[in-house]
Every structure is written in structure tokens, then in C-alpha cells.
Design an enzyme around this catalytic site. Structure first.
Site, short mmCIF file in Angstrom:
data_model
loop_
_atom_site.label_atom_id
_atom_site.label_comp_id
_atom_site.label_asym_id
_atom_site.label_seq_id
_atom_site.Cartn_x
_atom_site.Cartn_y
_atom_site.Cartn_z
N ASP A 13 231.85 72.66 0.58
CA ASP A 13 231.73 71.72 -0.55
C ASP A 13 231.07 72.36 -1.76
OD1 ASP A 13 232.70 69.72 1.26
OD2 ASP A 13 230.68 69.64 2.09
N LYS A 16 235.13 74.79 -4.26
CA LYS A 16 236.16 75.83 -4.15
C LYS A 16 237.48 75.40 -4.77
CE LYS A 16 235.70 76.25 0.37
NZ LYS A 16 234.41 75.64 0.67
N GLY A 40 238.61 69.79 2.72
CA GLY A 40 239.04 68.80 1.74
C GLY A 40 238.96 69.41 0.36
N HIS A 41 240.10 69.68 -0.24
CA HIS A 41 240.11 70.26 -1.58
C HIS A 41 240.75 69.27 -2.55
CE1 HIS A 41 239.90 74.66 0.06
NE2 HIS A 41 238.78 73.98 0.22
N GLN A 224 235.64 75.50 4.29
CA GLN A 224 234.25 75.39 4.77
C GLN A 224 233.35 76.41 4.06
OE1 GLN A 224 236.71 75.55 7.71
NE2 GLN A 224 236.97 73.45 7.11
#
Ligand code: IMP
Length: 430
Positions: A13, A16, A40-41, A224
Site C-alpha cells: 500500500d 505502487k 489491490g491497485h 505487496q
């Protein structure tokens, strides 16, 4: 031509998504090399929001090849859903724009069930996982009982693979009070989903090596963060893959010498989701303020992230284990308005000063942060596009961070907008 690996240098988080998107515009190939749909992007392109968990960020940009490498664990049903969602937003996805390594292990429904069953037990086992079956799928990979993408193409092999997995899983499930696996249903589900995965199956190692020889630019997109690495993270409160940059090679099938630049993504403060040690964690008004200003809620699970001051000890360590050449420093604007800022520069353990996080869990728990204080700034840094736009104290903060982590800033990101970026070193430069 340069090939760039992007890794999170904290607990994930770090922001990225924006940087990977920014770099992917200049890359020809974008490859995921570890993790799965636990990531999650969020990408914002021309005002439209795209949420990705499994697919490489390059997928939303035309004319790029997106690749899922063998280091990833792939949930085929999730893949189908994510592709359908993106197509609904007008994204074109074809076997020319998406390739999945044939040797990628699959996440089956039984992996998610096992992950959640373990987490629900009120025992010492709780990790705070995303519940998506990531850990159990990697266990099966190493245990040599995975169903892999290529196995979907031949029914006899598929049955053999499923039977091999079920010997193990049924025994485990008995212990956890779960029903045995419905073999016929699992096989039927796999047969039904097979064509939508096989369509994209390819010898990714070969394609990437050909691209590299042809001088194409490859961006390896990490998920991650390095402190969640299975070997170098805060074990056992980690994810089940290698997250550090070396994994880009083994997770896709290129040689380590093909990596020219490692970009570490580093947030101007620290957050983590899930359980586990966090020496610089703040359980006070400052922590609350960081969380609110930084919108620190998990993209995948919606969980509130734990927040703390910048921990230079940890980032120095992750820059070393990933061989980071330069960092992208993100979310500096969240620190706007703090009168005083603190940076964790070392730990105190049993009366001694320590410049790294020890491995032993009991020692980690006893480490207390040693802080250095710096004056904050009252001006807004949001949207700054050059050093001249930044208050002097903000520049001093960034320079001090560089010194402490022993790594230079390559990019400074000052808002979620892609243009709000100060470029110091171009990772793709020859
Ligand atoms: P798992 O990857 O679902 O097994 O979860 C293991 C640990 O990694 C948990 O603490 C999760 O919260 C954390 N984790 C997994 N994926 C991410 C991510 O993309 N960002 C931040 N934390 C993550």
C-alpha cells in the site's frame, strides 16, 4: 534498454499503482511475478478509475503486452471476473495483449476455504490474511500438488493433479471439521473455466527472453511489500511469496542480469494491514490523523490500516534486500500541517541501540523506536511538480530520509494524479 522492477519497500500500500501506471506508459511489456488477487491497485486514467487485483497495470493501456508470470498464484474465476469488468469499461484484452505462464499454479476454491477456516479459528494461527487462498495455493505449489495452467489442457492430467491435491486436502479438512471436497464438482468447474484461461496460456519465459533480446522495455510489477516477504518479512505475519526484487527473475523466467534498475516504492510514513509487529505504530491522535489524511483503508478487504511514523530502519533494510537503486517517495502531502515530524532512526533493545530489525519474534516485540524529530511545514505540498514548489522543511525531510535509508529518491509523488510527480532519475534511462 533498461528493464525495471518495482517493489513495495514497506508493508504494501505504498502507492505502487500510480507509479507503475506512470512507468508502464513507457514500457513495452508489464509483468506480474508474485502474489495473486490479494493485491489491490487503483489506477485513475483521464478521470476513470480502474481497480486491478490480479492483472498487470499495463492491461488498461493499449499496445502493451501484459504478462502473468509463474511466480503468481492464479484464481481462474477471479481472472474471468476481472477481465469481464475491465471489458465493461472499454478495455481490450486479447491473447496478444495478455499472456499467462503455463507453469502458473492455480488457486482453487478449496484454497480460499482453507485460508478462511484457519483465520476463523480462535487460535494462534491468525495472520490477518486477505482470505483469498494465497497461502494454501503456495503451500500446494511447494508441496508439488498444484493444478497448473497447462494441466487444464488435458483431462487425464487434470484428474491426476486433482486427485493428488485431494489426498492432502481431505485429510486437512477432516481436522478442521470441513466436508470432504466434492471431486466431481471441482473437476466440472475446472473443465468449464479451462478455455478462458488456456486462451492466454503461453511459454512466458520464452516470450520475455525474446522481447528482451529485441530491446523491448520490460516493467516487472511487484505486489505487496518487502516486509511481507516470506523470507525477509515479519514472519509469520507475511504473505506466502517472495516479494523482494530477486523474485522478478524466478517468477517469470528471466536471468537476474536482465534487471537494470530496482525502484522501491516508499510512503512518507508507515502503514500495515493485518496482524504482526510494527515498532513505530501510533495508537494516538497522530496515527488517527495519518490514517484519515492518507485514506488508509485496504483496497481489497476495506480494513483500516494501522499507521505510524516513517521507519527508516525498516526501509534501509528492504532497500538492501531488494537491491533498490532509487526510491519513489509517495504521499508526502499527508504530512502537511504536522508541527513536528518523527522518523524512527534506530531501535532500542534491552538497553542497546540496534540499526536493523532482529529476526527473533520476541526481540522484535521488545524493540522500541528511537525517534529523531524534525520540524514540519504548514504549506501544502499536494500537487508539487518541482522541488521549487516544496517548502524548505519538506525538502529537508526528504533529504534526511535519503541519508537514513542510504538510497536516493528517483521520483517524488505528490498526489494521486500522474502529472504530480517530480522526476529526479528516470529508471528507464539507458
Ligand atoms: P495473504 O497474502 O492474503 O496471505 O495475507 C498475508 C498478509 O499480507 C496479511 O497481513 C495481509 O493483510 C497482507 N497483504 C496481502 N496482500 C496485501 C497487499 O496488497 N497490500 C497490503 N497488505 C497485503
Amino acid at each position: 534498454m533498461a528493464n525495471v522492477v518495482v517493489v513495495g519497500a514497506q508493508w504494501g500500500d505504498e502507492g505502487k499503482g500510480k507509479i507503475v501506471d506512470w512507468l508502464s506508459e513507457r514500457a513495452d511489456v508489464i509483468a506480474r511475478f508474485q502474489g495473486g488477487h490479494n493485491a489491490g491497485h487503483t489506477l485513475v486514467i483521464d478521470g476513470e478509475v480502474f481497480k486491478l487485483s490480479l492483472l498487470p497495470s499495463g492491461i488498461v493501456r493499449g499496445g502493451k503486452l501484459s504478462v502473468i508470470g509463474n511466480g503468481v498464484v492464479l484464481d481462474p474465476w477471479h481472472l474471468q471476473k476481472e477481465i469481464a469488468g475491465l471489458r465493461g469499461q472499454g478495455v481490450t484484452i486479447t491473447p496478444e495483449t495478455l499472456m499467462i505462464a503455463e507453469n502458473t499454479p492455480l488457486i482453487l476454491p478449496i484454497h480460499g476455504e482453507l485460508d478462511r477456516a484457519r483465520e476463523e479459528q480462535t487460535s494462534v494461527a491468525k495472520i490477518g490474511t486477505t482470505g483469498r487462498g494465497i497461502g494454501p495455493a503456495y503451500e500446494d505449489k511447494v508441496g508439488r500438488r498444484s493444478v497448473r495452467v497447462a494441466d487444464l489442457a488435458d483431462d487425464a492430467t487434470l484428474e491426476l493433479r486433482v486427485d493428488r491435491a485431494l489426498v492432502h486436502h481431505d485429510a486437512l479438512r477432516r481436522g478442521l471439521g470441513l466436508e470432504p471436497v466434492d471431486r466431481e464438482r471441482l473437476l466440472a468447474d475446472l473443465r468449464a473455466i479451462a478455455p478462458s484461461v488456456l486462451e492466454y496460456a503461453a511459454p512466458v519465459w520464452k516470450v520475455l527472453n525474446e522481447k528482451r533480446r529485441a530491446g523491448k522495455r520490460i516493467l516487472f510489477e511487484g505486489a505487496q511489500g518487502a516486509l511481507l516477504d516470506i523470507d525477509f518479512g515479519t514472519y509469520p505475519f507475511v504473505t506466502s511469496s517472495n516479494v523482494i526484487a530477486g523474485q522478478a527473475a524466478t517468477g517469470t523466467g528471466i536471468g537476474p542480469g536482465s534487471i537494470d534498475f530496482v525502484l522501491g516504492i516508499v510512503k512518507a510514513y508507515t502503514t500495515r494491514v493485518g496482524e504482526g509487529p510494527f515498532p513505530a505504530e501510533l495508537n494516538d491522535a497522530d496515527g488517527q490523523r495519518l490514517g484519515e489524511r492518507g485514506h488508509e483503508f485496504g483496497t481489497v478487504t476495506g480494513r483500516k490500516r494501522r499507521c505510524g511514523w516513517f521507519d527508516a530502519v525498516l526501509v534501509r533494510q528492504t532497500c538492501a534486500t531488494s537491491g533498490v537503486n532509487g526510491i519513489s517517495f509517495t504521499k508526502l502531502d499527508v504530512l502537511d500541517g504536522f508541527e513536528t515530524l518523527k522518523i524512527c532512526v534506530a531501535y532500542e533493545l534491552d538497553g542497546k541501540r540496534l540499526d536493523y530489525l532482529p529476526t527473533a519474534a520476541d526481540q522484535q516485540a521488545r524493540c522500541t523506536p528511537i525517534y529523531e524529530e524534525m520540524p514540519g511545514w504548514s504549506e501544502s505540498t499536494e500537487g508539487a511538480r518541482s522541488w521549487a514548489d516544496l517548502p524548505a522543511e519538506a525538502i529537508k525531510y526528504v533529504r534526511r530520509v535519503e541519508e537514513l535509508i542510504e538510497c536516493p529518491v528517483a521520483l517524488l509523488s505528490t498526489s494521486p494524479e500522474r502529472e504530480d510527480t517530480i522526476l529526479v532519475t528516470d529508471p528507464f534511462a539507458d
